[in-house]
Design a protein around this motif. Structure first.
Motif, PDB file in Angstrom:
ATOM      1  N   TRP A  35      38.069  36.490  16.646  1.00 54.72           N
ATOM      2  CA  TRP A  35      37.507  36.350  15.310  1.00 54.72           C
ATOM      3  C   TRP A  35      37.898  34.999  14.723  1.00 54.72           C
ATOM      4  O   TRP A  35      39.053  34.562  14.872  1.00 54.72           O
ATOM      5  N   TYR A  36      36.946  34.382  14.067  1.00 53.91           N
ATOM      6  CA  TYR A  36      37.162  33.157  13.323  1.00 53.91           C
ATOM      7  C   TYR A  36      36.652  33.400  11.911  1.00 53.91           C
ATOM      8  O   TYR A  36      35.914  34.350  11.663  1.00 53.91           O
ATOM      9  N   ARG A  37      37.046  32.553  10.997  1.00 47.56           N
ATOM     10  CA  ARG A  37      36.534  32.691   9.628  1.00 47.56           C
ATOM     11  C   ARG A  37      36.301  31.317   9.019  1.00 47.56           C
ATOM     12  O   ARG A  37      36.923  30.331   9.405  1.00 47.56           O
ATOM     13  N   GLN A  38      35.413  31.316   8.054  1.00 45.62           N
ATOM     14  CA  GLN A  38      35.096  30.073   7.354  1.00 45.62           C
ATOM     15  C   GLN A  38      34.971  30.371   5.873  1.00 45.62           C
ATOM     16  O   GLN A  38      34.045  31.085   5.452  1.00 45.62           O
ATOM     17  N   ALA A  39      35.886  29.836   5.110  1.00 45.21           N
ATOM     18  CA  ALA A  39      35.833  29.964   3.660  1.00 45.21           C
ATOM     19  C   ALA A  39      34.933  28.869   3.094  1.00 45.21           C
ATOM     20  O   ALA A  39      34.697  27.844   3.742  1.00 45.21           O
ATOM     21  N   ALA A  40      34.449  29.087   1.917  1.00 52.48           N
ATOM     22  CA  ALA A  40      33.552  28.114   1.283  1.00 52.48           C
ATOM     23  C   ALA A  40      34.233  26.751   1.175  1.00 52.48           C
ATOM     24  O   ALA A  40      35.355  26.643   0.690  1.00 52.48           O
ATOM     25  N   GLY A  41      33.550  25.737   1.675  1.00 49.96           N
ATOM     26  CA  GLY A  41      34.068  24.381   1.586  1.00 49.96           C
ATOM     27  C   GLY A  41      35.133  24.031   2.600  1.00 49.96           C
ATOM     28  O   GLY A  41      35.721  22.944   2.527  1.00 49.96           O
ATOM     29  N   LYS A  42      35.397  24.947   3.517  1.00 53.17           N
ATOM     30  CA  LYS A  42      36.446  24.704   4.520  1.00 53.17           C
ATOM     31  C   LYS A  42      35.875  24.804   5.921  1.00 53.17           C
ATOM     32  O   LYS A  42      34.792  25.331   6.131  1.00 53.17           O
ATOM     33  N   GLN A  43      36.647  24.310   6.879  1.00 56.02           N
ATOM     34  CA  GLN A  43      36.232  24.398   8.272  1.00 56.02           C
ATOM     35  C   GLN A  43      36.496  25.793   8.834  1.00 56.02           C
ATOM     36  O   GLN A  43      37.360  26.520   8.342  1.00 56.02           O
ATOM     37  N   ARG A  44      35.748  26.116   9.840  1.00 56.48           N
ATOM     38  CA  ARG A  44      35.967  27.383  10.521  1.00 56.48           C
ATOM     39  C   ARG A  44      37.329  27.348  11.207  1.00 56.48           C
ATOM     40  O   ARG A  44      37.712  26.353  11.817  1.00 56.48           O
ATOM     41  N   GLU A  45      38.053  28.467  11.100  1.00 55.91           N
ATOM     42  CA  GLU A  45      39.394  28.516  11.672  1.00 55.91           C
ATOM     43  C   GLU A  45      39.582  29.794  12.474  1.00 55.91           C
ATOM     44  O   GLU A  45      38.954  30.821  12.214  1.00 55.91           O
ATOM     45  N   SER A  83      46.643  44.488   3.851  1.00 61.05           N
ATOM     46  CA  SER A  83      47.289  43.639   2.836  1.00 61.05           C
ATOM     47  C   SER A  83      46.470  42.385   2.549  1.00 61.05           C
ATOM     48  O   SER A  83      46.991  41.267   2.516  1.00 61.05           O
ATOM     49  N   LEU A  84      45.193  42.586   2.353  1.00 64.66           N
ATOM     50  CA  LEU A  84      44.286  41.453   2.135  1.00 64.66           C
ATOM     51  C   LEU A  84      44.603  40.733   0.830  1.00 64.66           C
ATOM     52  O   LEU A  84      45.011  41.364  -0.164  1.00 64.66           O
ATOM     53  N   THR A  85      44.426  39.440   0.852  1.00 62.15           N
ATOM     54  CA  THR A  85      44.619  38.599  -0.326  1.00 62.15           C
ATOM     55  C   THR A  85      43.332  37.817  -0.590  1.00 62.15           C
ATOM     56  O   THR A  85      42.481  37.696   0.300  1.00 62.15           O
ATOM     57  N   PRO A  86      43.191  37.263  -1.782  1.00 63.56           N
ATOM     58  CA  PRO A  86      41.990  36.461  -2.058  1.00 63.56           C
ATOM     59  C   PRO A  86      41.825  35.288  -1.091  1.00 63.56           C
ATOM     60  O   PRO A  86      40.693  34.853  -0.849  1.00 63.56           O
ATOM     61  N   GLU A  87      42.925  34.817  -0.515  1.00 63.63           N
ATOM     62  CA  GLU A  87      42.848  33.721   0.448  1.00 63.63           C
ATOM     63  C   GLU A  87      42.175  34.139   1.754  1.00 63.63           C
ATOM     64  O   GLU A  87      41.824  33.296   2.571  1.00 63.63           O
ATOM     65  N   ASP A  88      42.014  35.412   1.960  1.00 65.88           N
ATOM     66  CA  ASP A  88      41.314  35.922   3.149  1.00 65.88           C
ATOM     67  C   ASP A  88      39.803  35.953   2.954  1.00 65.88           C
ATOM     68  O   ASP A  88      39.065  36.261   3.900  1.00 65.88           O
ATOM     69  N   THR A  89      39.346  35.654   1.772  1.00 65.25           N
ATOM     70  CA  THR A  89      37.907  35.640   1.502  1.00 65.25           C
ATOM     71  C   THR A  89      37.217  34.578   2.349  1.00 65.25           C
ATOM     72  O   THR A  89      37.604  33.408   2.328  1.00 65.25           O
ATOM     73  N   ALA A  90      36.232  35.003   3.111  1.00 60.99           N
ATOM     74  CA  ALA A  90      35.537  34.086   4.026  1.00 60.99           C
ATOM     75  C   ALA A  90      34.415  34.842   4.719  1.00 60.99           C
ATOM     76  O   ALA A  90      34.327  36.072   4.620  1.00 60.99           O
ATOM     77  N   VAL A  91      33.619  34.089   5.437  1.00 58.86           N
ATOM     78  CA  VAL A  91      32.686  34.700   6.387  1.00 58.86           C
ATOM     79  C   VAL A  91      33.417  34.780   7.721  1.00 58.86           C
ATOM     80  O   VAL A  91      33.953  33.777   8.198  1.00 58.86           O
ATOM     81  N   TYR A  92      33.454  35.965   8.283  1.00 50.62           N
ATOM     82  CA  TYR A  92      34.162  36.198   9.536  1.00 50.62           C
ATOM     83  C   TYR A  92      33.148  36.249  10.682  1.00 50.62           C
ATOM     84  O   TYR A  92      32.142  36.970  10.610  1.00 50.62           O
TER      85      TYR A  92
END
Length: 114
Positions: A35-45, A83-92
């Motif tokens: 799994w990878y994720r990409q938050a708005a304005g950030k690179q996929r990680e 234990s999700l946090t707002p920093e986990d918000t992204a497209v997975y």
């Protein structure tokens, strides 16, 4: 080739979600799923990966909170997110790799509110 990712949604901080992703049976000899994720304005990680032998790798930011698992016979990978946090918000995005090719899923949105 389409990887079908399911399980995204909206949750409050501290909550849990479980993602799943199935690769078509036509994809043979998968070596790694992940799994990878990409938050708005950030690179996929990278979030997490798991090999066919069960070896796992996690991003530091999710260690101890997320768990990846794989059903080899079903070409399916799961991601339990706790234990999700707002920093986990992204497209997975789910990802799978064989010895000769790599495939991406269409992405599923995860939104965590504070």
């Amino acid at each position: 080739v389409q990887l079908q990712a399911l399980g995204g949604g909206s949750v409050q901080a501290g909550g849990s979600l479980r993602l799943s992703c199935a690769a078509p049976e036509s994809i043979r000899s998968i070596s790694v799923m992940g799994w990878y994720r990409q938050a708005a304005g950030k690179q996929r990680e990278l979030v997490a990966t798991i090999t066919s032998n069960g070896f796992t790798n996690y991003a530091d930011s999710v260690k101890g909170r997320f768990m990846i698992a794989r059903a080899v016979a079903k070409n399916t990978v799961y991601l339990q997110m706790n234990s999700l946090t707002p920093e986990d918000t992204a497209v997975y995005y789910c990802h799978t790799r064989t010895s000769v090719d790599a495939y991406w899923g269409q992405g599923t949105q995860v939104t965590v509110s504070s």
